[in-house]
Enzyme design. Structure first.
Site, short mmCIF file in Angstrom:
data_model
loop_
_atom_site.label_atom_id
_atom_site.label_comp_id
_atom_site.label_asym_id
_atom_site.label_seq_id
_atom_site.Cartn_x
_atom_site.Cartn_y
_atom_site.Cartn_z
N CYS A 114 0.80 -1.23 0.00
CA CYS A 114 0.00 0.00 0.00
C CYS A 114 0.84 1.28 0.00
O CYS A 114 0.32 2.36 -0.31
CB CYS A 114 -0.96 0.00 1.19
N HIS A 251 -3.34 7.30 1.97
CA HIS A 251 -3.72 5.96 1.53
C HIS A 251 -5.14 5.68 2.01
O HIS A 251 -5.49 6.01 3.15
CB HIS A 251 -2.75 4.93 2.08
N ASN A 281 -9.97 -0.28 -0.43
CA ASN A 281 -8.51 -0.20 -0.39
C ASN A 281 -7.95 -0.77 -1.69
O ASN A 281 -8.01 -1.98 -1.91
CB ASN A 281 -7.99 -0.97 0.82
#
Length: 324
Positions: A114, A251, A281
């Protein structure tokens, strides 16, 4: 005169198929209320059968090039941030290079899960600053739906597929924090936390792809601490205060983590780019997707100061300060 990497184009791609929380609730024991309360996620995009990570990346890169009015053969470097490559090798970036029609320069992948897009920005920024490249594409692209255990409600509800890209060009600057472009990037990792977030397969270990495994509470706790530290480092490195930041582009993993970062900067949520409710996500794609959305709808204005912040498996984490 020092060189600085400026964003001259941006692009994004999201697969057509959308799964809402209610649709997921028909596949696994969960509910829209359970997912929204814990994560803020309401839906996610899922890649079609046969649609590869490279396909998503190519679409995002093409849009970035078109918006900048730049041909693929003017690009010196492609850095593709992904944890879900098309194949073990070659790099997905080389497939993107070929499909774009770019026959010069270099293309390679960066794997920091990520945090991948921030890592990719740092790599490209350094290439541009030292003059090893003049124009670079940085793309975050993921098909996380391919590595999810759809019987594990603790993980499968959290992720989605997508790609986002920025086109960077080296431009001369005065070297101060008032110049446009990437002011700084800050990268970190701590491999001791491998077991908190990983995929239980790979060529060398199991000869299989494996599935994502996560200790949610442990990841949440570390994310709040580490992302906060990365924010503080970025501000200090550029002699900035929280009040100098116009936009936080974090993020997109969990709305509660995002709210904690905004609180640390004393920024109202109206100055935070949030896409997790619609994208879930998307790992390395989440920040560039958020950048593209905010730039496309006019929220981001020239010379505004952006703070990018991420954390991923490894653990990896990092931040970047960008004057738009």
């Amino acid at each position: 005169m020092p060189l600085r990497a400026q964003v001259i184009g941006h692009g994004a791609y999201l697969p057509e198929t959308i799964w809402t929380n209610d649709e997921l609730a028909r596949k696994v024991e969960t509910s829209d209320d359970w997912i929204v309360k814990r994560t803020g996620i309401r839906q996610r995009h899922i890649a079609a059968e046969g649609e590869l990570t490279s396909d998503l990346a190519v679409a995002a890169c093409r849009q970035a090039l078109e918006r900048a009015g730049v041909s693929a053969n003017s690009v010196d470097l492609i850095v593709c941030a992904t944890a879900t490559p098309d194949e073990t090798f070659p790099a997905t970036a080389t497939r993107v290079q070929a499909q774009l029609g770019m026959t010069r320069g270099a293309a390679f992948d960066v794997q920091a899960v990520c945090s991948g897009f921030v890592y990719g920005l740092a790599v490209a920024d350094n290439f541009l600053r030292v003059g090893q490249a003049k124009t670079a594409l940085v793309v975050g692209a993921e098909t996380f739906s391919r590595i999810l255990d759809w019987n594990d409600r603790g993980t499968c509800v959290l992720f989605g597929d997508g790609a986002g890209a920025v086109l960077l060009r080296a431009q001369g600057c005065n070297g101060g924090n008032g110049d446009r472009g990437l002011l700084s990037t800050h990268l970190y990792s701590d491999g001791r936390h491998h077991d908190a977030l990983y995929v239980d397969g790979g060529p060398s270990s199991t000869q299989t792809t494996g599935y994502l495994r996560m200790e949610g509470r442990e990841v949440f706790r570390h994310a709040v601490v580490r992302m906060s530290e990365a924010i503080d480092t970025a501000l200090e490195a550029n002699d900035l205060t929280p009040g100098d930041i116009d936009w936080l582009v974090p993020h997109q993993a969990n709305v509660r983590i995002i709210e904690a970062m905004a609180k640390r900067l004393n920024l109202p949520m109206e100055r935070v780019v949030v896409t997790v409710d619609r994208h879930a996500n998307t790992s390395a794609a989440s920040i560039p997707l958020a950048l593209d959305e905010a730039a496309s709808d006019g929220r981001l204005q020239a010379n505004e100061l952006l703070l990018l912040d991420a954390m991923g498996g490894g653990f990896t984490w990092g931040s970047a300060v960008l004057r738009w």
